[in-house]
Write a protein that holds these residues in place. Structure first.
Motif, PDB file in Angstrom:
ATOM      1  N   SER A  15     -49.802  56.136  35.282  1.00 38.49           N
ATOM      2  CA  SER A  15     -49.985  57.397  35.643  1.00 38.49           C
ATOM      3  C   SER A  15     -49.332  57.943  37.256  1.00 38.49           C
ATOM      4  O   SER A  15     -49.420  56.776  37.768  1.00 38.49           O
ATOM      5  CB  SER A  15     -50.737  58.437  35.398  1.00 38.49           C
ATOM      6  N   ASP A  16     -48.947  58.349  37.129  1.00 37.01           N
ATOM      7  CA  ASP A  16     -48.199  58.840  38.435  1.00 37.01           C
ATOM      8  C   ASP A  16     -49.075  59.366  39.389  1.00 37.01           C
ATOM      9  O   ASP A  16     -48.910  58.961  40.829  1.00 37.01           O
ATOM     10  CB  ASP A  16     -47.256  60.316  38.143  1.00 37.01           C
ATOM     11  N   ASP A  17     -50.331  60.004  39.208  1.00 34.37           N
ATOM     12  CA  ASP A  17     -51.802  59.261  40.400  1.00 34.37           C
ATOM     13  C   ASP A  17     -52.287  58.084  40.292  1.00 34.37           C
ATOM     14  O   ASP A  17     -53.347  58.525  40.832  1.00 34.37           O
ATOM     15  CB  ASP A  17     -51.947  61.128  39.571  1.00 34.37           C
ATOM     16  N   GLY A  18     -51.755  57.612  39.026  1.00 41.32           N
ATOM     17  CA  GLY A  18     -52.169  56.308  39.786  1.00 41.32           C
ATOM     18  C   GLY A  18     -53.857  56.018  39.300  1.00 41.32           C
ATOM     19  O   GLY A  18     -54.618  54.845  39.057  1.00 41.32           O
ATOM     20  N   ARG A  19     -54.486  57.083  38.611  1.00 42.60           N
ATOM     21  CA  ARG A  19     -55.812  56.927  37.791  1.00 42.60           C
ATOM     22  C   ARG A  19     -56.045  56.617  36.211  1.00 42.60           C
ATOM     23  O   ARG A  19     -56.629  56.389  36.121  1.00 42.60           O
ATOM     24  CB  ARG A  19     -56.698  58.331  37.822  1.00 42.60           C
ATOM     25  N   ARG A  20     -54.734  56.531  35.730  1.00 40.21           N
ATOM     26  CA  ARG A  20     -54.859  56.079  34.499  1.00 40.21           C
ATOM     27  C   ARG A  20     -54.135  54.727  34.147  1.00 40.21           C
ATOM     28  O   ARG A  20     -52.762  54.681  34.766  1.00 40.21           O
ATOM     29  CB  ARG A  20     -54.464  57.531  33.582  1.00 40.21           C
ATOM     30  N   ASP A  36     -62.387  57.471  36.828  1.00 42.77           N
ATOM     31  CA  ASP A  36     -62.809  58.344  37.507  1.00 42.77           C
ATOM     32  C   ASP A  36     -64.167  58.684  38.330  1.00 42.77           C
ATOM     33  O   ASP A  36     -65.163  58.599  38.326  1.00 42.77           O
ATOM     34  CB  ASP A  36     -63.688  59.246  35.800  1.00 42.77           C
ATOM     35  N   LYS A  39     -63.712  62.000  44.443  1.00 41.85           N
ATOM     36  CA  LYS A  39     -63.474  63.061  43.807  1.00 41.85           C
ATOM     37  C   LYS A  39     -62.988  63.475  42.805  1.00 41.85           C
ATOM     38  O   LYS A  39     -62.598  64.573  42.382  1.00 41.85           O
ATOM     39  CB  LYS A  39     -62.327  63.313  45.279  1.00 41.85           C
ATOM     40  N   ASN A  40     -62.361  62.598  41.834  1.00 36.66           N
ATOM     41  CA  ASN A  40     -61.988  62.860  40.285  1.00 36.66           C
ATOM     42  C   ASN A  40     -62.864  62.410  39.172  1.00 36.66           C
ATOM     43  O   ASN A  40     -63.090  62.500  38.354  1.00 36.66           O
ATOM     44  CB  ASN A  40     -61.138  61.393  40.268  1.00 36.66           C
TER      45      ASN A  40
END
Length: 98
Positions: A15-20, A36, A39-40
């Protein structure tokens, strides 16, 4: 089975945010690998975690005929401060059927 999970993960797109990492198995089914932490992190009331908790997710979603999404399976791996797995919570439609 772990090798199969790793292969599914490798085929996915980050994903664009690098979390998925999202992998489409077919036109109706996708697997989402999530991180997660920090902060996530967020609450997981279903597991008794009423404060944000660091965890990883492996979620299988299936699109229904009307465009709704059904969460067939969702594994939450609870992590300690050293990012070691200390607990797991399994939710979703398949978990409820057992």
């Amino acid at each position: 089975k772990v090798d199969q999970i790793v292969e599914v993960m490798k085929r996915g797109k980050i994903s664009d945010d690098g979390r998925r990492i999202v992998t489409y198995l077919d036109d109706r089914t996708k697997v989402i690998f999530g991180l997660d932490v920090g902060k996530n992190a967020h609450r997981l009331d279903i597991g008794g975690y009423t404060n944000p908790v660091d965890h990883m997710n492996i979620e299988i979603q299936v699109s229904k005929t009307r465009g709704n999404v059904r969460i067939a399976w969702d594994l939450h791996l609870i992590l300690d401060k050293n990012r070691q797995v200390i607990n797991q919570i399994i939710t979703g439609d398949r978990a409820r059927r057992k």
